[in-house]
Design an enzyme around this catalytic site. Sequence first.
Site, short mmCIF file in Angstrom:
data_model
loop_
_atom_site.label_atom_id
_atom_site.label_comp_id
_atom_site.label_asym_id
_atom_site.label_seq_id
_atom_site.Cartn_x
_atom_site.Cartn_y
_atom_site.Cartn_z
N SER A 24 -33.25 0.94 -26.51
CA SER A 24 -32.49 2.11 -26.96
C SER A 24 -31.15 2.20 -26.23
O SER A 24 -30.15 2.66 -26.80
CB SER A 24 -33.30 3.39 -26.81
OG SER A 24 -33.51 3.71 -25.45
N ASN A 25 -31.10 1.77 -24.97
CA ASN A 25 -29.81 1.72 -24.27
C ASN A 25 -28.90 0.65 -24.87
O ASN A 25 -27.69 0.86 -25.00
CB ASN A 25 -30.01 1.48 -22.77
CG ASN A 25 -30.36 2.75 -22.04
OD1 ASN A 25 -29.51 3.61 -21.83
ND2 ASN A 25 -31.63 2.89 -21.67
N ASN A 115 -26.57 -1.43 -14.14
CA ASN A 115 -27.97 -1.13 -14.46
C ASN A 115 -28.10 0.36 -14.73
O ASN A 115 -27.37 1.18 -14.17
CB ASN A 115 -28.88 -1.51 -13.29
CG ASN A 115 -30.35 -1.27 -13.61
OD1 ASN A 115 -30.83 -1.60 -14.71
ND2 ASN A 115 -31.09 -0.69 -12.68
N HIS A 117 -30.98 3.40 -14.52
CA HIS A 117 -32.28 3.68 -13.90
C HIS A 117 -32.70 5.10 -14.28
O HIS A 117 -31.89 6.03 -14.19
CB HIS A 117 -32.16 3.55 -12.38
CG HIS A 117 -33.45 3.86 -11.67
ND1 HIS A 117 -34.50 2.97 -11.63
CD2 HIS A 117 -33.85 4.97 -11.00
CE1 HIS A 117 -35.50 3.52 -10.97
NE2 HIS A 117 -35.14 4.72 -10.57
N ASP A 149 -26.69 -4.58 -6.78
CA ASP A 149 -26.58 -5.47 -5.63
C ASP A 149 -27.94 -6.13 -5.43
O ASP A 149 -28.83 -5.99 -6.28
CB ASP A 149 -26.07 -4.73 -4.38
CG ASP A 149 -27.04 -3.65 -3.92
OD1 ASP A 149 -28.20 -3.62 -4.38
OD2 ASP A 149 -26.64 -2.83 -3.06
N ASP A 153 -32.37 -1.21 -7.00
CA ASP A 153 -31.78 0.09 -7.37
C ASP A 153 -30.98 0.69 -6.21
O ASP A 153 -31.00 1.91 -5.99
CB ASP A 153 -32.88 1.07 -7.84
CG ASP A 153 -33.64 0.53 -9.04
OD1 ASP A 153 -33.03 -0.13 -9.89
OD2 ASP A 153 -34.86 0.77 -9.13
C1 GAR Z 1 -34.93 3.07 -19.60
O1 GAR Z 1 -35.45 4.33 -19.28
C2 GAR Z 1 -34.35 2.43 -18.37
O2 GAR Z 1 -33.71 3.33 -17.52
C3 GAR Z 1 -35.57 1.85 -17.73
O3 GAR Z 1 -36.35 1.34 -18.78
C4 GAR Z 1 -36.07 2.10 -19.95
C5 GAR Z 1 -35.65 1.13 -21.04
O4 GAR Z 1 -35.49 1.78 -22.26
N1 GAR Z 1 -35.21 0.81 -16.80
C6 GAR Z 1 -35.84 0.62 -15.67
O5 GAR Z 1 -36.80 1.28 -15.31
C7 GAR Z 1 -35.29 -0.53 -14.85
N2 GAR Z 1 -35.89 -0.55 -13.56
P1 GAR Z 1 -34.74 1.03 -23.45
O6 GAR Z 1 -35.34 -0.37 -23.56
O7 GAR Z 1 -35.10 1.88 -24.66
O8 GAR Z 1 -33.28 1.02 -23.18
#
Ligand code: GAR
Length: 219
Positions: A24-25, A115, A117, A149, A153
């Site tokens: 979704s991102n 990234n 988070h 880095d 996180d």
């Molecule tokens: C998001 O909430 C992102 O912040 C998280 O996984 C999800 C992915 O959603 N990422 C992490 O936790 C990375 N450590 P998406 O695939 O729908 O974008």
Amino acid sequence: MAPAWSGSAEVTARIGVLVSGSGSNLQALLDAAADPWFPADIVKVVSNVPGVLALDRAARSGVATEVVDHRGRARAEFEADLLRALGDVDIVCLAGFMRVLTGAFLSAFPGRVLNVHPGLLPLFPGLHAPRQALAAGVTQAGATLHLVDAGVDTGPILAQGTVPVLQGDTEATLAARILTVEHRLYPMALRWIAEGRVVVEGGRATIALKTGESRWIGG
Ligand code: GAR
């Protein structure tokens, strides 16, 4: 080796996106990049997990995709393959990419790996940040956009946004509310990086303004 990217208002940055799931991102970035005025093009999407929805989203937007499976291989070999798959991109966006990258990978894109988070870093790093937030009983949760880095996180924070934790929230309802913030912040932070406006000093990021001043963007 990727070309050095110093950012430019005239040149469109080439973006590679690493994904592991629903994407979704990635969709938020694809939608932003569809605007001809957006200073970045998504040119490659690489997943470490075969068959995920993120790959379909990329294909629907006409973006090249590739799967680089991490399973059963040494980390160095996996990362070398990721670099090959990304090719000559300028900036790498991690969008729900669930592998930790080492300095060997990051040194190919200094200050140019972003990234997202689902937590207000430095609180709740690592896995299941919404679950950690619920367990801690906080009343505000949120998302963080940061440069990557070699820590988990820990990189310089570019932007954060908060959402309330509501009575009766589950991990799923809170994570969904946090995602709406992620989708708003990611294109904004990518724009700043693509335009070369982010300056990192002492582990803190500021954004250069047109006036020549710089503004703290960590809060
Ligand atoms: C998001 O909430 C992102 O912040 C998280 O996984 C999800 C992915 O959603 N990422 C992490 O936790 C990375 N450590 P998406 O695939 O729908 O974008």
